[in-house]
Structures are given as structure tokens and as C-alpha cells.
Design an enzyme around this catalytic site. Structure first.
Site, PDB file in Angstrom:
ATOM      1  N   GLU A  34       0.833  -1.367   0.070  1.00 32.29           N
ATOM      2  CA  GLU A  34      -0.039  -0.003  -0.131  1.00 32.29           C
ATOM      3  C   GLU A  34       0.798   1.213   0.067  1.00 32.29           C
ATOM      4  O   GLU A  34       1.640   1.423   0.808  1.00 32.29           O
ATOM      5  CB  GLU A  34      -0.980  -0.170   1.417  1.00 32.29           C
ATOM      6  CG  GLU A  34      -1.711   1.179   1.392  1.00 32.29           C
ATOM      7  CD  GLU A  34      -2.546   1.772   0.404  1.00 32.29           C
ATOM      8  OE1 GLU A  34      -2.293   3.036   0.107  1.00 32.29           O
ATOM      9  OE2 GLU A  34      -3.206   0.773  -0.031  1.00 32.29           O
ATOM     10  N   GLN A  35       0.547   2.125  -0.601  1.00 27.05           N
ATOM     11  CA  GLN A  35       1.442   3.486  -1.053  1.00 27.05           C
ATOM     12  C   GLN A  35       1.449   4.362   0.073  1.00 27.05           C
ATOM     13  O   GLN A  35       2.230   5.301   0.523  1.00 27.05           O
ATOM     14  CB  GLN A  35       1.068   4.148  -2.284  1.00 27.05           C
ATOM     15  CG  GLN A  35      -0.177   4.601  -2.661  1.00 27.05           C
ATOM     16  CD  GLN A  35      -0.244   5.497  -3.809  1.00 27.05           C
ATOM     17  OE1 GLN A  35       0.956   5.477  -4.771  1.00 27.05           O
ATOM     18  NE2 GLN A  35      -1.085   6.186  -4.050  1.00 27.05           N
ATOM     19  N   ARG A 102     -16.882   2.448   6.076  1.00 28.75           N
ATOM     20  CA  ARG A 102     -15.893   1.837   5.429  1.00 28.75           C
ATOM     21  C   ARG A 102     -14.542   1.433   6.344  1.00 28.75           C
ATOM     22  O   ARG A 102     -13.952   0.479   5.934  1.00 28.75           O
ATOM     23  CB  ARG A 102     -15.450   2.677   4.281  1.00 28.75           C
ATOM     24  CG  ARG A 102     -16.518   3.024   3.226  1.00 28.75           C
ATOM     25  CD  ARG A 102     -15.885   3.835   2.006  1.00 28.75           C
ATOM     26  NE  ARG A 102     -14.926   2.964   1.547  1.00 28.75           N
ATOM     27  CZ  ARG A 102     -15.469   2.311   0.149  1.00 28.75           C
ATOM     28  NH1 ARG A 102     -16.739   2.348  -0.258  1.00 28.75           N
ATOM     29  NH2 ARG A 102     -14.419   1.821  -0.505  1.00 28.75           N
ATOM     30  N   TYR A 208     -28.354   5.887   5.452  1.00 23.55           N
ATOM     31  CA  TYR A 208     -28.691   4.653   6.584  1.00 23.55           C
ATOM     32  C   TYR A 208     -27.669   4.647   7.477  1.00 23.55           C
ATOM     33  O   TYR A 208     -26.915   5.349   7.702  1.00 23.55           O
ATOM     34  CB  TYR A 208     -28.498   3.481   5.332  1.00 23.55           C
ATOM     35  CG  TYR A 208     -26.933   3.595   4.559  1.00 23.55           C
ATOM     36  CD1 TYR A 208     -26.017   3.239   5.314  1.00 23.55           C
ATOM     37  CD2 TYR A 208     -26.939   4.009   3.498  1.00 23.55           C
ATOM     38  CE1 TYR A 208     -24.468   3.062   4.641  1.00 23.55           C
ATOM     39  CE2 TYR A 208     -25.770   3.966   2.489  1.00 23.55           C
ATOM     40  CZ  TYR A 208     -24.495   3.707   3.221  1.00 23.55           C
ATOM     41  OH  TYR A 208     -23.523   3.456   2.595  1.00 23.55           O
ATOM     42  N   ASP A 286     -11.861  -1.381  -8.600  1.00 28.78           N
ATOM     43  CA  ASP A 286     -12.034  -0.463  -9.552  1.00 28.78           C
ATOM     44  C   ASP A 286     -10.868  -0.301 -10.408  1.00 28.78           C
ATOM     45  O   ASP A 286     -11.000   0.401 -11.340  1.00 28.78           O
ATOM     46  CB  ASP A 286     -11.894   0.953  -8.463  1.00 28.78           C
ATOM     47  CG  ASP A 286     -13.025   1.049  -7.869  1.00 28.78           C
ATOM     48  OD1 ASP A 286     -14.216   0.409  -8.118  1.00 28.78           O
ATOM     49  OD2 ASP A 286     -13.217   2.063  -6.982  1.00 28.78           O
TER      50      ASP A 286
END
Length: 397
Positions: A34-35, A102, A208, A286
Site C-alpha cells: 500500500e502506497q 468503510r 442509512y 476499481d
């Protein structure tokens, strides 16, 4: 099950961590790069639909999802001005539907991986393929060699660029204001435990519960002609969101007004591409199939990708397995990209004949709007889909 593979995963988001966990549990030697200097998510909600929770439960995360996720009773679609119900559909599928922060989902995934498997501050700068492996270079760090490299590094993927050349993501003509409100501030609204979608001319509003019903997440989507900022996500003013939804139902306006801050996101996507893989390198999430969030399937499809890729790598040599993965996943994700883009039109119809026809179809239970017609989506088992395809490669790593 064949021999263990060394797998490098570029990108420490939801899709990258999910595929790493699945591959690790399958006996492979997996490392995530991960950068960023830490794993983090901008405050926002995510819908973990049943097709994704099936996979995550299989990875041992059922308890973590239940601890912070909220299971909605229904999807509730409403009219922008008067709040009239257009469609209310109970959520009832083989696996739970969770509404989550998230960061909670990312934390659950990262917590299930040994810390030595996650390498932060590693920015991919190049890759070279050989007959028997892939050599990846990282800025300021030694290179690493893998049997397989997976690009799970998002819509602006470096792996995609290195494989297939430059190409900008396209602005879809929509921006999203995202915010989170303490549920206590909205107690007087007596909000349902549902996923509510309010449809109006040129915009829509979603809200929500998340984080064990302690927080309410909202997404306010507005059509906009262009995007000129350098960043694709910026802090925004609450006053701007209020102005964009002036005249909407009081519940919508009160949720917006209760927020302390909001972020403005450009909604970007990419058209489907004919292939995701080259040799021993492939794409996921993505990086492969960025889509509008109007089917709430971006994260879910990345999780599905990981389950299918893991299953494919059991079935044969690396290049054949990646070809099978692509063959299984491309039609499904392309269909969802198209459906997500189509919902932009359906959600944002101006008041008039087309809007009245849409509302009548929803009220009549038209199959075009029926959640029962989405069994193909929500009941999908990404891990076993490999067995349904003839011509799966033999086990010959």
C-alpha cells in the site's frame, strides 16, 4: 489444490485486503503493498450486499461484520418533495446485507491478516514480467518477485497503467457530498433502519445507519457539468449541500443540517475494457471495472473478484487461471457498470411524464424495479462460479 504461489497485491483497500485474506487462507504466500503510510478510509458508508457478505463470512469475518454492521429491514425509495413511498422492498436473501462504515470494514479485513503481510509506504514504480514470475519495483524499497501480481490499486491504478498504458478515468457528470451524523442528533426523526433513496430532478439522496446504529451516513448526489479540481475528493461546505437540496423533504434537509462536515467527491468511472490480465499480472476491483455507486456494488464486486480469483488459482497454471478469472468476471462486472450508469438517468428524472411513468412502474411492482429480479446479483456465489464453467484448466503449475 496445487502448490503454493507467491502473490503480490498492490493496494490495501477493501478489495486488496479481501483477496489477500482469501489467498492466504488457501495456502499462498501473499503480501500486500500500500502506497499510503497507514490504512485508512475517508469517513463514508459502504453497503456490503449479500453477494459480498457470503464471501466475507467464508473468510471468517461474520462476527466482525455483525459487531459494527447494521442490517436494514428494507430498501425504501421515496419521492424528493413529499417523501411519498415509491417502492419498499424487504431485504431477504441467503446472506445478510450490512450497512457499514468503510473504516470498520477495512479494520476487520486488516485485523484478520498478519501484520507482516501488509507493507505500507510502498509505491509501485514498475514491473517486469519473466516466463516464471513478475518483478515489481517500489519507490525507495527493494524490488520483490512474485508468481502472480494483482493490481487492486483503485480507479487511478498504477498496475493498469503499466499493463495497458495511460488513460484517464472519466467524469460522469455527477458529484457526491458524503457526510456522517451522530444518530443521537436525529433521534427526533425516528428514522427507519432501512436504506432510503430519495429521487428528484437531477439529483438523489441516500441515507442509512452504520456503526451499530450510532451514526447515520448520507450521500447527496448532484449532477454537474464538469470537474476542475485537482483532487477527486475535497472538503465541502454544509451550506452548499443545503443549497443543492433546498425545497426537498424536511427529513432530507434535517439530516444535512445535522452534519459537522462533508466531503465532495467527483464520481468517476471507466468503460469496460476487453481484458484485465497480461501474463502473470491481473486487475481487481476499481482498477478493472470502476463504476458509479448507483447499484451499491463497487466494494462488493471487488470482494467477488477476490473470491473468484482465489478459486481460479486452484484450478490451473497461472496464465490459464488468470484467463479464466477474466472470462468469469468481465461479463458480470460490465453488466453492473452499465446498470449503475443507467440508474443515474432513472434516479434523476425531471418531474414530468417520464417521472410519472417510472413512479407508476415502481408502485405496480414492475420487474424492472423489483429487487426480486436481482437474485442473479445478490445470491451469486463467486467462489463456486469457477466450477460452473466448462474447460477449466487442469492443475499444472
Amino acid at each position: 489444490m496445487g502448490e503454493s504461489l507467491s502473490v503480490g497485491v498492490v493496494g490495501g483497500g477493501i478489495g486488496g485486503l479481501a483477496v489477500a485474506l482469501g489467498l492466504l487462507r488457501d495456502g499462498h504466500d501473499v503480501h500486500v503493498y500500500e502506497q499510503a503510510g497507514r490504512l485508512s478510509e475517508v469517513g463514508a458508508g459502504v453497503q456490503v450486499s449479500p453477494n459480498a457478505s457470503r464471501v466475507l463470512h467464508g473468510l471468517g469475518l461474520a462476527g466482525a461484520l455483525a459487531a459494527t454492521g447494521v442490517q436494514p429491514l428494507a430498501w425504501h425509495q421515496r419521492r424528493w418533495e413529499d417523501g411519498r413511498t415509491l417502492l419498499r422492498a424487504p431485504v431477504a436473501f441467503a446472506f445478510p446485507h450490512y450497512q457499514m462504515h468503510r473504516a470498520d470494514l477495512l479494520r476487520a479485513l486488516a485485523g484478520a491478516l498478519p501484520s507482516e503481510r501488509i507493507h505500507l509506504g510502498h509505491r509501485l514504480t514498475g514491473l517486469v514480467q519473466h516466463v516464471d514470475g513478475v518483478r515489481a519495483r517500489f519507490a525507495g524499497s527493494p524490488p520483490a518477485r512474485f508468481d502472480v501480481l494483482v493490481g487492486a490499486d483503485g480507479i487511478h491504478s498504477s498496475v493498469r497503467r503499466l499493463l495497458f498504458g495511460p488513460g484517464d478515468a472519466r467524469f460522469t457528470g455527477c458529484v457526491a457530498y458524503r457526510g456522517i451524523v451522530p444518530a443521537e442528533r436525529l433521534r427526533h426523526l425516528d428514522l427507519e433502519v432501512t436504506a432510503q433513496i430519495w429521487m428528484g430532478p437531477g439529483r438523489h439522496f441516500v441515507h442509512y445507519f452504520i456503526s451499530g446504529r450510532r451514526l447515520v451516513n448520507f450521500v447527496a448526489v448532484v449532477e454537474q457539468d464538469h470537474w476542475t479540481r485537482e483532487s477527486w475528493t475535497d472538503r465541502a461546505r454544509i451550506a452548499d449541500v443545503r443549497a443543492a437540496f433546498a425545497g426537498w423533504h424536511p427529513q432530507v434537509r434535517e439530516i444535512i443540517g445535522a452534519a459537522d462536515e462533508t466531503y465532495l467527491w467527483a464520481l468517476l468511472d471507466r468503460p469496460p475494457i476487453p481484458r484485465w490480465s497480461d501474463g502473470r499480472v491481473t486487475l481487481l476491483g476499481d482498477a478493472a471495472h470502476a463504476m458509479l455507486p448507483f447499484m451499491a456494488q463497487g466494494a462488493a464486486q471487488a470482494v467477488e473478484d477476490g473470491a473468484t480469483l482465489t478459486a481460479c488459482l486452484r484450478a490451473g497454471d497461472v496464465t490459464a487461471a488468470l484467463a479464466l478469472y477474466e472470462r468469469l468476471r468481465l461479463p458480470r462486472t460490465s453488466r453492473l457498470q452499465e446498470m449503475s450508469a443507467g440508474n443515474k438517468t432513472r434516479f434523476h428524472l425531471p418531474d414530468g411524464p417520464a417521472q410519472r411513468e417510472r413512479d407508476a412502474q415502481m408502485a405496480a411492482g414492475s420487474r424492472a424495479w423489483s429487487f426480486n429480479a436481482l437474485d442473479w446479483l445478490y445470491d451469486h456465489d463467486a467462489a463456486t462460479s469457477v466450477g460452473s464453467v466448462s474447460g477449466a484448466p487442469a492443475d499444472r503449475r
